[in-house]
Design a protein around this motif. Structure first.
Motif, PDB file in Angstrom:
ATOM      1  N   THR A 207       0.840  -1.174  -0.017  1.00 42.13           N
ATOM      2  CA  THR A 207       0.129   0.202  -0.132  1.00 42.13           C
ATOM      3  C   THR A 207       0.966   1.252   0.072  1.00 42.13           C
ATOM      4  O   THR A 207       1.967   1.298   0.877  1.00 42.13           O
ATOM      5  CB  THR A 207      -0.855  -0.012   1.169  1.00 42.13           C
ATOM      6  OG1 THR A 207      -1.757  -1.075   1.250  1.00 42.13           O
ATOM      7  CG2 THR A 207      -1.689   1.208   1.039  1.00 42.13           C
TER       8      THR A 207
ATOM      9  N   ALA B 166      -2.932   3.599  -3.319  1.00 45.30           N
ATOM     10  CA  ALA B 166      -2.649   2.542  -4.382  1.00 45.30           C
ATOM     11  C   ALA B 166      -2.630   1.505  -3.578  1.00 45.30           C
ATOM     12  O   ALA B 166      -1.767   1.264  -2.395  1.00 45.30           O
ATOM     13  CB  ALA B 166      -1.993   2.767  -5.442  1.00 45.30           C
ATOM     14  N   TRP B 167      -3.106   0.331  -3.939  1.00 47.25           N
ATOM     15  CA  TRP B 167      -2.730  -1.066  -3.228  1.00 47.25           C
ATOM     16  C   TRP B 167      -2.403  -1.817  -4.423  1.00 47.25           C
ATOM     17  O   TRP B 167      -3.017  -1.881  -5.578  1.00 47.25           O
ATOM     18  CB  TRP B 167      -3.745  -1.553  -2.779  1.00 47.25           C
ATOM     19  CG  TRP B 167      -3.826  -3.109  -2.201  1.00 47.25           C
ATOM     20  CD1 TRP B 167      -3.201  -3.500  -0.953  1.00 47.25           C
ATOM     21  CD2 TRP B 167      -3.852  -4.425  -2.872  1.00 47.25           C
ATOM     22  NE1 TRP B 167      -3.055  -4.816  -1.045  1.00 47.25           N
ATOM     23  CE2 TRP B 167      -3.452  -5.325  -2.266  1.00 47.25           C
ATOM     24  CE3 TRP B 167      -4.621  -4.570  -4.298  1.00 47.25           C
ATOM     25  CZ2 TRP B 167      -3.386  -6.727  -2.487  1.00 47.25           C
ATOM     26  CZ3 TRP B 167      -4.562  -6.031  -4.612  1.00 47.25           C
ATOM     27  CH2 TRP B 167      -4.088  -7.052  -3.755  1.00 47.25           C
TER      28      TRP B 167
ATOM     29  N   ALA C 284      -3.389   5.411 -12.963  1.00 49.45           N
ATOM     30  CA  ALA C 284      -4.642   4.480 -12.811  1.00 49.45           C
ATOM     31  C   ALA C 284      -4.461   3.192 -13.793  1.00 49.45           C
ATOM     32  O   ALA C 284      -4.649   2.075 -13.499  1.00 49.45           O
ATOM     33  CB  ALA C 284      -5.894   5.360 -13.376  1.00 49.45           C
TER      34      ALA C 284
ATOM     35  N   ASP D 297      -3.971  -0.563 -12.523  1.00 49.16           N
ATOM     36  CA  ASP D 297      -4.942  -1.626 -13.180  1.00 49.16           C
ATOM     37  C   ASP D 297      -4.166  -2.558 -13.997  1.00 49.16           C
ATOM     38  O   ASP D 297      -4.645  -4.100 -13.798  1.00 49.16           O
ATOM     39  CB  ASP D 297      -6.110  -0.785 -14.336  1.00 49.16           C
ATOM     40  CG  ASP D 297      -6.795  -1.659 -14.869  1.00 49.16           C
ATOM     41  OD1 ASP D 297      -7.781  -2.273 -13.944  1.00 49.16           O
ATOM     42  OD2 ASP D 297      -7.033  -2.012 -16.019  1.00 49.16           O
TER      43      ASP D 297
ATOM     44  N   GLY E 210      -4.128  -4.056  -9.396  1.00 51.11           N
ATOM     45  CA  GLY E 210      -4.353  -3.320  -8.182  1.00 51.11           C
ATOM     46  C   GLY E 210      -5.620  -2.403  -7.738  1.00 51.11           C
ATOM     47  O   GLY E 210      -6.403  -2.573  -8.954  1.00 51.11           O
ATOM     48  N   ARG E 211      -5.351  -1.546  -6.893  1.00 51.90           N
ATOM     49  CA  ARG E 211      -6.815  -0.652  -6.711  1.00 51.90           C
ATOM     50  C   ARG E 211      -5.882   0.874  -6.614  1.00 51.90           C
ATOM     51  O   ARG E 211      -5.009   0.996  -5.857  1.00 51.90           O
ATOM     52  CB  ARG E 211      -7.452  -0.985  -5.672  1.00 51.90           C
ATOM     53  CG  ARG E 211      -8.287  -2.628  -5.669  1.00 51.90           C
ATOM     54  CD  ARG E 211      -9.065  -2.781  -4.726  1.00 51.90           C
ATOM     55  NE  ARG E 211      -8.525  -2.820  -3.233  1.00 51.90           N
ATOM     56  CZ  ARG E 211      -7.917  -3.799  -2.684  1.00 51.90           C
ATOM     57  NH1 ARG E 211      -7.952  -5.042  -3.515  1.00 51.90           N
ATOM     58  NH2 ARG E 211      -7.407  -3.763  -1.614  1.00 51.90           N
ATOM     59  N   LEU E 212      -6.930   1.907  -7.016  1.00 55.11           N
ATOM     60  CA  LEU E 212      -6.270   3.263  -6.914  1.00 55.11           C
ATOM     61  C   LEU E 212      -7.441   3.968  -6.532  1.00 55.11           C
ATOM     62  O   LEU E 212      -8.727   4.015  -6.947  1.00 55.11           O
ATOM     63  CB  LEU E 212      -5.772   3.514  -8.221  1.00 55.11           C
ATOM     64  CG  LEU E 212      -5.311   5.162  -8.147  1.00 55.11           C
ATOM     65  CD1 LEU E 212      -3.985   5.268  -7.458  1.00 55.11           C
ATOM     66  CD2 LEU E 212      -5.034   5.452  -9.589  1.00 55.11           C
ATOM     67  N   ALA E 213      -7.194   4.853  -5.590  1.00 56.09           N
ATOM     68  CA  ALA E 213      -8.219   6.042  -4.991  1.00 56.09           C
ATOM     69  C   ALA E 213      -7.467   7.285  -4.917  1.00 56.09           C
ATOM     70  O   ALA E 213      -6.454   7.346  -4.443  1.00 56.09           O
ATOM     71  CB  ALA E 213      -8.679   5.450  -3.694  1.00 56.09           C
TER      72      ALA E 213
END
Length: 413
Positions: free
Chosen positions: A354, A406-407, A382, A386, A390-393
């Protein structure tokens, strides 16, 4: 129908494979093959005419009328002349030769060549129909011109057998040509697909390099803008501060030019696309240097590293983390000048990694004009996250701070 040796040009076939080229331009090989077939047919006309005109005790039985000899020779010569256009009208010539083959011995060679051309260049159903139809004049030929020492059925069966042999030979040649054409088309298609894949790979590689250089150049140029704005805001600064800022500007400009030179060189190169760019790519170990560079530019940055077993982190994940932090710091300098920035890293194998960059509330206005941006930095981040699975916010949180988190997956093995 009597058989004899025939050589045909191995060109494209009409029908499903060669309909568009049914009448190609005659090549040198075509001229040679047609000349050979014409000479063979003329030679056969001469042999058949001399044999019919020679004294024989059975000649009256074979040719009851003397005028049939020159008439047969004329028919053979006429059909020999049609061999020059047999590729264009094989079916029409075959239909014309069917009634003539009931009595003409001189036209046998030309008839066989035309029949062979039909089998090679037309559908199997057409060839079978002409073969079956040829058996009728073949039976009449055995009645009109019987062979001495052979019975009627013997002569008829031999004619049918020889027509079947020519049919089998022509179908074999046709199948072989279809196979050659099919293999050629497959090879051309494979080559075209390979070129397309290479072009796509080249485009993807150049796009990837461009994104990498966007991150690098945006970071460098934001540092240049920050120091230049400070000099503009404080023209009365101490000489040592001015010299230090000028040194940072010079080194950053030199690094930006070097990065730009490298990316242009890579985009122009036609080297193998499977290899990574020659310049070593940054990893997680380069994060302290990135933070120190921002601190040297006057940005207040706090780095918190709670990563366990960082030496086992895959290089691809470390490179993505570096680019995410780089983009976060660049955005902070652009849009929140003077604000403190915190960078937090945490993770372990199996749990993922993270990364969080948070811009605290600005404590002052930006020095000078705002730094323009392309608006594609976060889009690139992003896409990178992707692709890594992973994931992004990102966006403002409840406290009003801007948060980019981001994870990224980190396999246990």
């Amino acid at each position: 129908m009597t058989s004899m040796a025939v050589v045909e040009h191995p060109g494209l076939l009409p029908g499903s494979l060669g309909a568009a080229r049914r009448h190609p331009r005659r090549t040198t090989r075509d001229w040679l093959v047609d000349s050979f077939c014409f000479l063979v047919s003329i030679g056969w006309v001469l042999v058949a005419t001399l044999d019919a005109a020679s004294p024989s005790p059975t000649l009256a039985e074979r040719l009851p009328y003397a005028w049939m000899i020159p008439a047969d020779a004329l028919v053979g010569l006429a059909l020999s002349a049609t061999l020059w256009v047999r590729r264009r009208w094989p079916l029409g010539l075959a239909l014309v030769t069917l009634p003539l083959s009931a009595f003409s011995m001189a036209a046998v060679a030309a008839t066989v060549i035309i029949y062979f051309t039909l089998v090679v260049h037309r559908r199997t159903a057409v060839a079978l129909a002409i073969t079956a139809a040829s058996w009728v004049p073949n039976m009449l030929f055995a009645l009109l011109r019987p062979e001495p020492g052979h019975s009627y059925w013997n002569t008829t069966l031999w004619g049918m057998l020889l027509s079947l042999l020519v049919l089998a030979w022509g179908m074999f040649v046709r199948a072989r040509r279809q196979l050659v054409v099919s293999l050629r088309e497959r090879a051309e298609r494979a080559e075209a697909e390979q070129q397309l894949r290479m072009a796509q790979a080249r485009q993807l590689e150049r796009t990837r390099i461009a994104r990498e250089m966007h991150d690098v150049l945006a970071h460098r140029i934001s540092l240049l803008s920050l120091h230049a704005g400070a000099l503009e805001f404080r023209p009365d600064a101490a000489p040592d501060e001015v010299a230090r800022a000028a040194g940072v500007i010079r080194s950053s400009a030199h690094a930006a030019l070097q990065d730009l030179r490298e990316v242009i060189g890579v985009l122009r190169a036609e080297a193998s696309l499977a290899e990574d760019p020659e310049r070593p790519q940054p990893t997680l170990d380069d994060l302290p240097a990135l933070v120190a560079e921002s601190r040297a530019a006057g940005v207040r940055v706090e780095l918190g590293d709670r990563v366990t077993e960082a030496e086992r982190l895959p290089e691809v994940v470390g490179r993505s983390v570096y680019r995410i932090v780089q983009e976060g710091l660049t955005n902070a300098r652009k849009h929140a000048a003077g604000a403190a920035v915190s960078v937090e890293l945490a993770g372990r194998p199996g749990d993922g990694l993270t990364v969080e960059i948070r811009n605290r509330r600005p404590v002052g206005e930006a020095a000078g004009a705002a730094i323009p941006g392309s608006g594609t930095g976060l889009i690139g981040v992003a896409e990178r996250v992707d692709l890594a699975g992973g994931r992004l916010a990102y966006g403002r949180d409840d406290s009003g701070d801007f948060r980019l988190a981001a994870w990224l997956p980190w396999p246990a093995t």
